[in-house]
Design an enzyme around this catalytic site. Structure first.
Site, PDB file in Angstrom:
ATOM      1  N   SER A   1      -3.223  -8.292 -10.381  1.00  0.00           N
ATOM      2  CA  SER A   1      -3.622  -6.910 -10.641  1.00  0.00           C
ATOM      3  C   SER A   1      -4.534  -6.839 -11.868  1.00  0.00           C
ATOM      4  CB  SER A   1      -2.367  -6.073 -10.894  1.00  0.00           C
ATOM      5  OG  SER A   1      -2.718  -4.805 -11.399  1.00  0.00           O
TER       6      SER A   1
ATOM      7  N   GLN B   1      -7.590  -8.420  -8.220  1.00  0.00           N
ATOM      8  CA  GLN B   1      -7.715  -7.035  -7.750  1.00  0.00           C
ATOM      9  C   GLN B   1      -8.413  -6.224  -8.837  1.00  0.00           C
ATOM     10  OE1 GLN B   1      -5.455  -4.468  -9.253  1.00  0.00           O
ATOM     11  NE2 GLN B   1      -6.764  -2.958  -8.262  1.00  0.00           N
TER      12      GLN B   1
ATOM     13  N   ARG C   1       3.434  10.798  -8.663  1.00  0.00           N
ATOM     14  CA  ARG C   1       4.744  10.170  -8.486  1.00  0.00           C
ATOM     15  C   ARG C   1       5.747  10.956  -9.309  1.00  0.00           C
ATOM     16  NH1 ARG C   1       2.016   4.184  -9.178  1.00  0.00           N
ATOM     17  NH2 ARG C   1       0.546   4.490  -7.483  1.00  0.00           N
TER      18      ARG C   1
ATOM     19  N   HIS D   1      -0.994   1.808   0.353  1.00  0.00           N
ATOM     20  CA  HIS D   1      -0.539   1.564  -1.021  1.00  0.00           C
ATOM     21  C   HIS D   1       0.984   1.755  -1.143  1.00  0.00           C
ATOM     22  CE1 HIS D   1      -2.584   0.983  -5.034  1.00  0.00           C
ATOM     23  NE2 HIS D   1      -1.346   1.168  -5.430  1.00  0.00           N
TER      24      HIS D   1
ATOM     25  N   THR E   1       0.420  -6.367  -7.983  1.00  0.00           N
ATOM     26  CA  THR E   1       1.504  -5.538  -8.523  1.00  0.00           C
ATOM     27  C   THR E   1       1.354  -5.482 -10.045  1.00  0.00           C
ATOM     28  OG1 THR E   1       2.888  -6.406  -6.746  1.00  0.00           O
ATOM     29  CG2 THR E   1       4.020  -5.237  -8.506  1.00  0.00           C
ATOM     30  N   ALA E   2       1.178  -4.274 -10.555  1.00  0.00           N
ATOM     31  CA  ALA E   2       0.918  -4.099 -11.993  1.00  0.00           C
ATOM     32  C   ALA E   2       2.190  -4.303 -12.825  1.00  0.00           C
ATOM     33  CB  ALA E   2       0.369  -2.691 -12.224  1.00  0.00           C
TER      34      ALA E   2
ATOM     35  N   TYR F   1       9.504   3.287 -11.522  1.00  0.00           N
ATOM     36  CA  TYR F   1       8.073   2.978 -11.345  1.00  0.00           C
ATOM     37  C   TYR F   1       7.878   1.997 -10.186  1.00  0.00           C
ATOM     38  CZ  TYR F   1       3.641   0.657 -11.661  1.00  0.00           C
ATOM     39  OH  TYR F   1       2.437   0.099 -11.302  1.00  0.00           O
TER      40      TYR F   1
ATOM     41  N   TYR G   1      -9.805  -2.651 -10.549  1.00  0.00           N
ATOM     42  CA  TYR G   1      -9.911  -1.197 -10.704  1.00  0.00           C
ATOM     43  C   TYR G   1     -11.228  -0.897 -11.398  1.00  0.00           C
ATOM     44  CZ  TYR G   1      -5.217  -0.144  -9.115  1.00  0.00           C
ATOM     45  OH  TYR G   1      -4.098   0.007  -8.342  1.00  0.00           O
TER      46      TYR G   1
ATOM     47  N   THR H   1      -9.626  -2.258  -4.852  1.00  0.00           N
ATOM     48  CA  THR H   1      -8.678  -1.259  -4.324  1.00  0.00           C
ATOM     49  C   THR H   1      -9.407   0.067  -4.177  1.00  0.00           C
ATOM     50  OG1 THR H   1      -6.849  -2.415  -5.336  1.00  0.00           O
ATOM     51  CG2 THR H   1      -6.449  -0.131  -4.729  1.00  0.00           C
TER      52      THR H   1
ATOM     53  N   SER I   1      -3.921  -0.642   4.278  1.00  0.00           N
ATOM     54  CA  SER I   1      -2.780  -0.314   3.414  1.00  0.00           C
ATOM     55  C   SER I   1      -2.771   1.166   3.090  1.00  0.00           C
ATOM     56  CB  SER I   1      -2.937  -1.115   2.110  1.00  0.00           C
ATOM     57  OG  SER I   1      -2.085  -0.626   1.105  1.00  0.00           O
TER      58      SER I   1
ATOM     59  N   LYS J   1      -9.270  -3.133  -0.296  1.00  0.00           N
ATOM     60  CA  LYS J   1      -7.835  -2.902  -0.046  1.00  0.00           C
ATOM     61  C   LYS J   1      -7.543  -1.406  -0.060  1.00  0.00           C
ATOM     62  CE  LYS J   1      -3.291  -3.729  -2.162  1.00  0.00           C
ATOM     63  NZ  LYS J   1      -2.929  -2.462  -2.803  1.00  0.00           N
TER      64      LYS J   1
ATOM     65  N   ARG K   1       2.432   5.107  -2.247  1.00  0.00           N
ATOM     66  CA  ARG K   1       2.453   5.481  -3.672  1.00  0.00           C
ATOM     67  C   ARG K   1       1.269   6.350  -4.054  1.00  0.00           C
ATOM     68  NH1 ARG K   1       5.519   2.052  -6.816  1.00  0.00           N
ATOM     69  NH2 ARG K   1       4.075   1.719  -8.543  1.00  0.00           N
TER      70      ARG K   1
HETATM   71  C1  LIG Z   1       5.190  -1.629  -8.576  1.00  0.00           C
HETATM   72  C2  LIG Z   1       3.904  -1.679  -7.792  1.00  0.00           C
HETATM   73  C3  LIG Z   1       2.718  -1.925  -8.459  1.00  0.00           C
HETATM   74  C4  LIG Z   1       1.522  -1.999  -7.738  1.00  0.00           C
HETATM   75  N1  LIG Z   1       0.372  -2.298  -8.401  1.00  0.00           N
HETATM   76  C5  LIG Z   1      -0.780  -2.407  -7.708  1.00  0.00           C
HETATM   77  C6  LIG Z   1      -1.974  -2.756  -8.372  1.00  0.00           C
HETATM   78  O1  LIG Z   1      -2.011  -2.992  -9.572  1.00  0.00           O
HETATM   79  N2  LIG Z   1      -3.109  -2.806  -7.635  1.00  0.00           N
HETATM   80  C7  LIG Z   1      -3.119  -2.555  -6.285  1.00  0.00           C
HETATM   81  O2  LIG Z   1      -4.169  -2.607  -5.654  1.00  0.00           O
HETATM   82  N3  LIG Z   1      -1.985  -2.246  -5.628  1.00  0.00           N
HETATM   83  C8  LIG Z   1      -0.817  -2.166  -6.313  1.00  0.00           C
HETATM   84  N4  LIG Z   1       0.335  -1.863  -5.649  1.00  0.00           N
HETATM   85  C9  LIG Z   1       0.314  -1.687  -4.187  1.00  0.00           C
HETATM   86  C10 LIG Z   1       0.657  -3.004  -3.476  1.00  0.00           C
HETATM   87  O3  LIG Z   1      -0.354  -3.942  -3.709  1.00  0.00           O
HETATM   88  C11 LIG Z   1       0.842  -2.802  -1.967  1.00  0.00           C
HETATM   89  O4  LIG Z   1      -0.291  -2.209  -1.426  1.00  0.00           O
HETATM   90  C12 LIG Z   1       2.067  -1.975  -1.633  1.00  0.00           C
HETATM   91  O5  LIG Z   1       3.166  -2.324  -2.396  1.00  0.00           O
HETATM   92  C13 LIG Z   1       2.480  -2.205  -0.178  1.00  0.00           C
HETATM   93  O6  LIG Z   1       2.037  -1.185   0.595  1.00  0.00           O
HETATM   94  P1  LIG Z   1       1.007  -1.350   1.821  1.00  0.00           P
HETATM   95  O7  LIG Z   1       1.697  -2.066   2.884  1.00  0.00           O
HETATM   96  O8  LIG Z   1       0.686   0.055   2.220  1.00  0.00           O
HETATM   97  O9  LIG Z   1      -0.162  -2.090   1.257  1.00  0.00           O
HETATM   98  C14 LIG Z   1       1.538  -1.804  -6.339  1.00  0.00           C
HETATM   99  C15 LIG Z   1       2.741  -1.562  -5.670  1.00  0.00           C
HETATM  100  C16 LIG Z   1       3.914  -1.509  -6.376  1.00  0.00           C
HETATM  101  C17 LIG Z   1       5.196  -1.264  -5.625  1.00  0.00           C
HETATM  102  C1  LIG Z   2      -5.995   3.976 -10.482  1.00  0.00           C
HETATM  103  C2  LIG Z   2      -4.662   3.930  -9.794  1.00  0.00           C
HETATM  104  C3  LIG Z   2      -3.589   3.340 -10.542  1.00  0.00           C
HETATM  105  C4  LIG Z   2      -2.493   2.640  -9.842  1.00  0.00           C
HETATM  106  C5  LIG Z   2      -2.049   1.504 -10.695  1.00  0.00           C
HETATM  107  C6  LIG Z   2      -1.086   0.512 -10.280  1.00  0.00           C
HETATM  108  C7  LIG Z   2      -0.672   0.665  -8.896  1.00  0.00           C
HETATM  109  O1  LIG Z   2      -1.418   0.348  -8.021  1.00  0.00           O
HETATM  110  C8  LIG Z   2       0.595   1.281  -8.572  1.00  0.00           C
HETATM  111  O2  LIG Z   2       1.377   1.593  -9.486  1.00  0.00           O
HETATM  112  O3  LIG Z   2       0.816   1.517  -7.380  1.00  0.00           O
END
Ligand SMILES: Cc1cc2nc3c(=O)[nH]c(=O)nc-3n(C[C@H](O)[C@H](O)[C@H](O)COP(=O)(O)O)c2cc1C
Ligand SMILES: CCCCCCC(=O)C(=O)O
Length: 320
Positions: free
Chosen positions: A110, A134, A171, A263, A82-83, A27, A136, A162, A261, A239, A266
Site C-alpha cells: 500500500s 499500490q 465509514r 474495495h 492493506t494500509a 478500521y 494513491y 487504485t 473490486s 484496481k 469500504r
Molecule cells: C484494512 C484494509 C486496508 C486497506 N488498504 C488498502 C490500500 O491501502 N489500498 C488499496 O488499494 N486497497 C486497500 N484495501 C482494499 C483491499 O485491497 C481489497 O480491495 C479489499 O479488502 C477486498 O475487497 P474486494 O474484493 O472488493 O477487492 C484495504 C482493505 C482493508 C480491509
Molecule cells: C484515498 C482513499 C483512502 C483509503 C485508504 C486505505 C484503504 O484503502 C482502506 O482503508 O480501505
C-alpha cells in the site's frame, strides 16, 4: 503458551479480537455507511455452489498462474494492498512480505504502509518475494511522481493504481471512534509531517477523513492514468473497476491488467458484490474464479486474487 490451531478465517478473526484494540479492529473490519456492500460480498460468495466433477485424477494438480511477464507462481492468490499494518503487529508489512515469500505469493504494498517501500523492498530481496506497489494520487503531483520513482528503485514489478478512492468512503465506525493513527505510527513513505502524520479526529470526522480530503486528488480520471503511464515503464494495473465498459476503457488506455473490486465494501455502499461483477463486453475466457479480488490479464485468461481467502478453480459454468 502454545498458540491455538487457527484453521479458518473465522479462527483468525476471533483470535485477533484478543490482540487488537477496538480502534484498529474497527478500521480493519468496517465497510462504508450501512455496510450493505460488505455483507453482500460475503453472502454472495457463501451462496456460490459448486457442482464437482468426479473420477478426475487429482494426483497432479497445477494451480500455477502467470501474474505478469511470464513469471509463474504455483500459488495463484495475491495479497491485496492493506494500509497501516503496524497497527496489527510490531513488524507490520515486513511480516506480510515474509508471508508472501513463504507462500510463493505476491504482495501489493500500500502507498499507506507503516513501513517504507524501501524497507519492504530490501526485505523482499532477502526473502525472495515479488512485490507490486499500490498508488494513491496526491493533489501534489510531485509527491505522486516521487512515490512512483521510489517504488521503482525499491524493486517493485508493477504499479497498481487504485481507482475507487477519489474520496474516502464514509465509514461510520471510524467516524464514531474519531479514528486516527496511533501516535507512534506514521505514513512511512513520506517525510513531511503534512503527509506523514494523520490529524486527530474530532466529533463527526475521523482524522483519516481529514487527511484524505486535504491530500488526495478527487479529480482522478482517465487523464491521470495517462499521466502515470508517462512517468513509468512498469506495468500498470488498475484496481477498483466494477463495470465492463470501464474495463474496456482501461484496456484502450493500455493498462496491463485490472483488479475487479468494490474495495471490500469500504468505499461505496450498495454496490454489486465483487463476485457477481461479470466482465460483460470483454473478450476473455474465464479459467480461475476466486473470492475477493480479481486480477485480470488481458491475455487468454482471467485470474483472480483474494485477500486471506480460499480458492476454487472451476469453469464459471461449473459454479452456478
Ligand atoms: C484494512 C484494509 C486496508 C486497506 N488498504 C488498502 C490500500 O491501502 N489500498 C488499496 O488499494 N486497497 C486497500 N484495501 C482494499 C483491499 O485491497 C481489497 O480491495 C479489499 O479488502 C477486498 O475487497 P474486494 O474484493 O472488493 O477487492 C484495504 C482493505 C482493508 C480491509
Ligand atoms: C484515498 C482513499 C483512502 C483509503 C485508504 C486505505 C484503504 O484503502 C482502506 O482503508 O480501505
Amino acid at each position: 503458551m502454545t498458540p491455538p490451531a487457527l484453521l479458518t478465517l473465522d479462527d483468525y478473526r476471533k483470535f485477533s479480537e484478543k490482540n487488537l484494540v477496538k480502534l484498529a479492529r474497527d478500521y480493519y473490519e468496517s465497510g462504508a455507511e450501512q455496510e450493505e456492500s460488505l455483507r453482500r460480498n460475503i453472502s454472495a460468495f457463501n451462496n456460490l455452489l459448486i457442482r464437482p466433477r468426479c473420477l478426475r485424477s487429482v494426483e497432479n494438480i497445477d494451480t500455477s498462474i502467470d501474474w505478469l511477464n511470464g513469471k509463474k507462481s504455483v500459488f495463484p492468490v495475491g495479497i491485496a494492498p492493506t494500509a497501516f499494518q503496524k497497527m496489527a503487529t510490531l513488524d507490520g508489512e515486513l511480516s506480510t512480505v515474509r508471508g508472501a515469500a513463504a507462500s510463493n505469493s505476491i504482495m501489493i504494498c500500500s502507498s499507506w504502509s507503516t513501513t517504507s517501500v524501501e524497507d519492504i523492498g530490501k526485505e523482499a530481496k532477502i526473502v525472495g518475494a515479488t512485490i507490486w506497489f499500490q498508488l494513491y494520487v496526491y493533489k501534489d503531483r510531485a509527491i505522486t511522481e516521487s512515490l512512483i520513482h521510489r517504488a521503482e528503485a525499491a524493486g517493485v514489478e508493477a504499479l497498481v493504481l487504485t481507482v475507487d478512492t477519489p474520496v474516502l468512503g464514509r465509514r461510520l465506525k471510524d467516524t464514531y471512534n474519531k479514528f486516527s493513527l496511533p501516535k507512534h505510527l506514521k505514513f512511512a513513505n513520506f517525510e513531511s509531517n503534512t503527509q506523514a502524520e494523520m490529524p486527530k479526529g474530532h466529533v463527526g470526522e475521523s482524522g483519516f477523513m481529514q487527511y484524505v480530503s486535504s491530500q488526495i486528488d478527487p479529480s482522478l480520471d482517465w487523464n491521470t492514468l495517462k499521466w502515470i503511464r508517462t512517468k513509468t515503464n512498469l506495468p500498470v494495473i488498475v484496481k477498483g473497476v466494477m463495470r465492463g465498459d470501464d474495463a474496456l476503457l482501461a484496456l484502450e488506455a493500455g493498462v496491463d491488467g485490472i483488479i475487479v473490486s468494490n474495495h471490500g465494501g469500504r468505499q461505496m455502499d450498495c454496490t454489486v458484490a465483487t463476485v457477481f461483477i461479470t466482465c460483460d463486453k470483454m473478450q476473455i475466457s474465464y479459467d480461475l474464479f476466486f473470492r475477493l479480488n480479481l486480477y485480470q490479464k488481458f491475455s487468454e485468461q482471467l485470474t483472480i486474487e483474494f485477500l486471506f481467502g480460499w480458492m476454487v478453480a472451476y469453469e464459471m459454468d461449473e459454479i452456478f
